[in-house]
Structure formats: C-alpha cells, structure tokens
Scaffold this active site. Structure first.
Site, mmCIF file in Angstrom:
data_model
loop_
_atom_site.group_PDB
_atom_site.id
_atom_site.type_symbol
_atom_site.label_atom_id
_atom_site.label_comp_id
_atom_site.label_asym_id
_atom_site.label_seq_id
_atom_site.Cartn_x
_atom_site.Cartn_y
_atom_site.Cartn_z
ATOM 1 N N LYS A 128 6.879 -9.264 -13.490
ATOM 2 C CA LYS A 128 7.753 -9.219 -12.311
ATOM 3 C C LYS A 128 8.844 -10.281 -12.360
ATOM 4 O O LYS A 128 9.954 -10.049 -11.896
ATOM 5 C CB LYS A 128 6.940 -9.346 -11.019
ATOM 6 N N LYS A 211 2.310 2.626 -16.249
ATOM 7 C CA LYS A 211 1.583 2.866 -15.004
ATOM 8 C C LYS A 211 2.442 3.635 -14.000
ATOM 9 O O LYS A 211 3.642 3.375 -13.925
ATOM 10 C CB LYS A 211 1.211 1.486 -14.432
ATOM 11 N N LYS A 214 5.416 2.536 -7.626
ATOM 12 C CA LYS A 214 6.468 2.792 -6.647
ATOM 13 C C LYS A 214 7.778 2.131 -7.057
ATOM 14 O O LYS A 214 8.836 2.473 -6.541
ATOM 15 C CB LYS A 214 6.049 2.392 -5.228
HETATM 16 P P1 TYM Z 1 -0.678 -2.986 -4.937
HETATM 17 O O1 TYM Z 1 -0.135 -2.944 -3.557
HETATM 18 O O2 TYM Z 1 0.264 -3.054 -6.086
HETATM 19 O O3 TYM Z 1 -1.602 -1.727 -5.177
HETATM 20 C C1 TYM Z 1 -2.625 -1.371 -4.256
HETATM 21 C C2 TYM Z 1 -3.832 -0.804 -4.975
HETATM 22 O O4 TYM Z 1 -3.458 0.368 -5.709
HETATM 23 C C3 TYM Z 1 -3.883 0.237 -7.064
HETATM 24 N N1 TYM Z 1 -2.912 0.930 -7.921
HETATM 25 C C4 TYM Z 1 -3.264 1.824 -8.850
HETATM 26 N N2 TYM Z 1 -4.456 2.320 -9.221
HETATM 27 C C5 TYM Z 1 -4.472 3.224 -10.216
HETATM 28 N N3 TYM Z 1 -3.340 3.674 -10.845
HETATM 29 C C6 TYM Z 1 -2.120 3.203 -10.506
HETATM 30 N N4 TYM Z 1 -1.022 3.649 -11.111
HETATM 31 C C7 TYM Z 1 -2.050 2.234 -9.457
HETATM 32 N N5 TYM Z 1 -1.010 1.564 -8.869
HETATM 33 C C8 TYM Z 1 -1.571 0.769 -7.935
HETATM 34 C C9 TYM Z 1 -3.904 -1.259 -7.316
HETATM 35 O O5 TYM Z 1 -4.733 -1.584 -8.408
HETATM 36 C C10 TYM Z 1 -4.425 -1.773 -6.008
HETATM 37 O O6 TYM Z 1 -5.836 -1.705 -5.966
HETATM 38 N N6 TYM Z 1 -2.260 -7.682 -5.409
HETATM 39 C C11 TYM Z 1 -2.583 -6.397 -4.835
HETATM 40 C C12 TYM Z 1 -2.755 -6.435 -3.344
HETATM 41 C C13 TYM Z 1 -3.745 -7.433 -2.850
HETATM 42 C C14 TYM Z 1 -5.159 -7.352 -2.964
HETATM 43 C C15 TYM Z 1 -5.655 -8.511 -2.297
HETATM 44 C C16 TYM Z 1 -6.011 -6.425 -3.535
HETATM 45 C C17 TYM Z 1 -3.457 -8.587 -2.181
HETATM 46 N N7 TYM Z 1 -4.606 -9.247 -1.830
HETATM 47 C C18 TYM Z 1 -7.015 -8.746 -2.225
HETATM 48 C C19 TYM Z 1 -7.390 -6.674 -3.454
HETATM 49 C C20 TYM Z 1 -7.880 -7.824 -2.795
HETATM 50 C C21 TYM Z 1 -1.448 -5.448 -5.156
HETATM 51 O O7 TYM Z 1 -0.331 -5.835 -5.380
HETATM 52 O O8 TYM Z 1 -1.776 -4.145 -5.064
#
Ligand code: TYM
Length: 349
Positions: A128, A211, A214
């Site tokens: 990022k 991957k 969005k």
């Molecule tokens: P974020 O918002 O990028 O994504 C949310 C969740 O979706 C999953 N995900 C995917 N799973 C499978 N295939 C994909 N292409 C895909 N894209 C996204 C992510 O693995 C995630 O589970 N850092 C985290 C948010 C967060 C968090 C936390 C998660 C903040 N605090 C505490 C767990 C516990 C994030 O950016 O997810």
C-alpha cells in the site's frame, strides 16, 4: 466452541471462546469480502459464545483520507450488508470502531510494544505504501497495532479472516506474546486465525494471480455485492479462463489459477467441497460452467443486495444498531483496557 470451531484449534482454557472480526468501510463490498469473511462470520454466530463484528472506520482513513460523507455512507452500507447477509445484531455485537474509544487507547499501548522492524515486514504496508513510503501516513504504518488492539480489547480467541490478513494476525500474536512476557502476565490470549473453506483467497476475474479487490482499477475484475444480475452474468462470461474443459479431480486445477478460482467460488457459494463440485462439472467446457456459476451467484447475491438497499432507506435505524452495539462492546472493552493500564502502571484515579 461448538461446530464452528476449526479442527485442531485449541483455545487456552483461561479464555472463554469469543470471535472478533472487522471490515473496512473503504468502498463497496466484493464477492471476496463476502465469501472470505462475512459469510463465515454468519456461520460462526452461535448461542454459546459471543461474536463481535466491527466496521473499522478508523482503519478506513489510513490509506487516504476519505470524503466525510462518503465514509458515513460506506459505514452504513457495510452495516446494511452485514445484516442483509445474515448477521443478527441481537445475537452478534455489531458496531463501528470509532464509537468505542478504547480501541485507540489500547492501540497506543501496542504502538509502544510493537517494533518498527515488525511493521516494516508487513506485506500490506509494502504494497500500500509502494515506492513512496516517506509520504505514507503514520496511521498506515501503525495499522496492524490498531488491528491487534481491535482483537485483544475483547480477549478474542478466534478471528475469521481471508488469507490476506494472516500476517497481521501473526503480528497480533507477537504483540500479545511480547506484552505478556514484558509484564510477566498471561493477560492477553494468543489468538487463533480462522482461515478456512474454499474461498479464503478469491482472485481477480481478469488475472488469477491477483486478489479480487475493491481497489482494483478494473471493475470487471470483481463482482460487487451490489451488481445486478446482468452485470454478474457479463463479468462471469468475460472472466479469464483457459481452453481446457474442467477436470474431475482437484489435482487437475494445479497450474490453472483462473479455473481454480471459478471452481472455488462455485464451491463456496454452493456450500460444497471442491471435490464434490468437480464430480458434477468435471468434463464440462467453461461455456457450460460459466452460466451455472453466474446463475448460482445471482441466486445467492441478489437477495442480499435487495435487502441492503432496503435497509439503506432507514439510516437512523442503522445508526441505532451501531449505538447499541457500541454500548455492548464497551461493556467488554472498558474493564480490559482498565486492567491493561493497571498492568502497565498508569495511575487510574
Ligand atoms: P478488509 O476490509 O480489507 O477485508 C475484510 C475481510 O475480507 C477478506 N477479503 C477476502 N477474502 C477472500 N478473498 C478476497 N479476495 C478477499 N478480499 C478481502 C479479508 O481477508 C478480511 O477478512 N485489516 C482488515 C480489517 C480489520 C480486522 C481487524 C480484521 C481491522 N481490524 C481485526 C480482523 C480483526 C482489513 O483490511 O480487511
């Protein structure tokens, strides 16, 4: 935990099983978020342990500051998406991170526990921040310490996520281990990542090595949870594949990333194993499999997008759900933060 507990996962008996996970309101939800995260959050809701699901709005401004109205809208849309997908706000605690100030307070302690070297190794930081690290926000760098605080503030034992969050969860364990070691305590649990099922890494429809995300500039690379039936059918029809028919066994998907991705998506939507799907569709050309996949995707996703739109007509109700969820979250978080400050030596009047 009961049926939802992944096999072989042992929770330290000192901690009651508790599930926590979060999603950033940084844009619309993709099929990757749904299959890798939300659908599994729904499956983990149970009567005998707590499930806490968060809209991590503080994380959402780390990559870039968002238009305030857009952030508000995306936060409410994500809550509506959670509920439309089956998260029950009377069962699970559903709230947005910024309403429970303890998250940032614990994150500060963890900023002082975590090492700069640990943060520099995070692949998401490298991706990022890109080549221009000097110009990235301090928040983006410290992001994983806030994520560790999200989880450990509730003494969560299990965190369902997609594959891309694995490294952040390892760091969460490292922070808990170092805190416990440095203060001679066992106060924080060593959290188990729960990365399971056919869709832990849903890939781009245009490139099976990337991957689904969005932030991908090509809208054709992803299925958005708000896409209508025609758009889904068109994106699936145009999805990159290879010229061969589908294999009958999972080994036949090796070195065929695009084929594997579409089969994984089908399996996750149909709630079947990849092997079971291939027993049915093995030998079929993509010209037959793709319409099956888009029909299934429309069948599963259109009720969710319809319900999300309906819920968005009542933003006040969404805000009330968040307020109620934040109150319940605080009941767990406040004593844990207070105890943490006490362990650290902060005098609490
Ligand atoms: P974020 O918002 O990028 O994504 C949310 C969740 O979706 C999953 N995900 C995917 N799973 C499978 N295939 C994909 N292409 C895909 N894209 C996204 C992510 O693995 C995630 O589970 N850092 C985290 C948010 C967060 C968090 C936390 C998660 C903040 N605090 C505490 C767990 C516990 C994030 O950016 O997810």
């Amino acid at each position: 935990m009961t049926a939802a507990q992944p096999e072989g996962v042992q929770t330290s008996p000192a901690f009651t099983p508790r599930v926590f996970s979060g999603i950033q309101p940084s844009g619309g939800l993709t099929l990757g978020n749904y299959l890798g995260a939300i659908k599994r959050f729904v499956d983990m809701q149970a009567d005998d342990f707590e499930t806490i699901y968060c809209v991590v709005d503080l994380h959402a401004i780390t990559a870039k500051l968002l238009e305030p109205d857009a952030l508000r809208q995306q936060t409410r849309e994500l809550v509506a998406g959670y509920i439309a997908s089956g998260i029950d706000p009377t069962k699970s605690i559903l709230f947005n991170q910024s309403q429970v100030v303890e998250h940032t307070q614990l994150a500060w302690i963890f900023n002082c526990v975590a090492r700069v070297g640990w943060m520099k190794r995070m692949t998401q930081w490298k991706d990022k921040a890109g080549k221009n690290q000097e110009n990235a926000s301090l928040g983006l760098f410290a992001y994983p310490a806030l994520m560790a605080a999200d989880i450990l503030l509730y003494h969560a034992t299990h965190v369902p996520v997609g594959e891309d969050q694995k490294q952040h969860l390892e760091l969460t364990r490292d922070i808990a281990i170092k805190f416990n070691h440095d203060y001679g305590t066992e106060f924080f649990p060593i959290t188990e990542p729960v990365i399971e099922g056919a869709a832990t890494r849903v890939m781009s429809l245009r490139d099976g090595s990337k991957k689904m995300s969005k932030s991908d500039p090509s809208d054709a690379s992803r299925i958005n949870m708000t896409d209508d039936a025609d758009t889904i059918a068109q994106k699936v029809r145009k999805a990159k594949t290879d010229p061969d028919a589908l294999p009958s066994e999972a080994e036949g998907l090796e070195r065929r990333p695009e084929a594997r991705n579409l089969v994984n998506i089908y399996a996750a939507l149909a709630e079947q194993s990849v092997e079971a799907v291939l027993r049915d569709v093995g030998g079929k050309p993509f010209s037959e499999f793709k319409p099956m996949l888009s029909d299934l995707a429309v069948e599963r996703l259109s009720p969710i997008s319809g319900e999300t739109a309906r819920l968005m007509l009542h933003p006040d109700e969404i805000d009330a759900i968040l307020r109620g969820g934040a109150d319940r979250a605080r009941e767990i978080a406040t004593p844990i933060l207070k105890k943490t400050y006490d362990i650290v030596g902060m005098v609490q009047g």
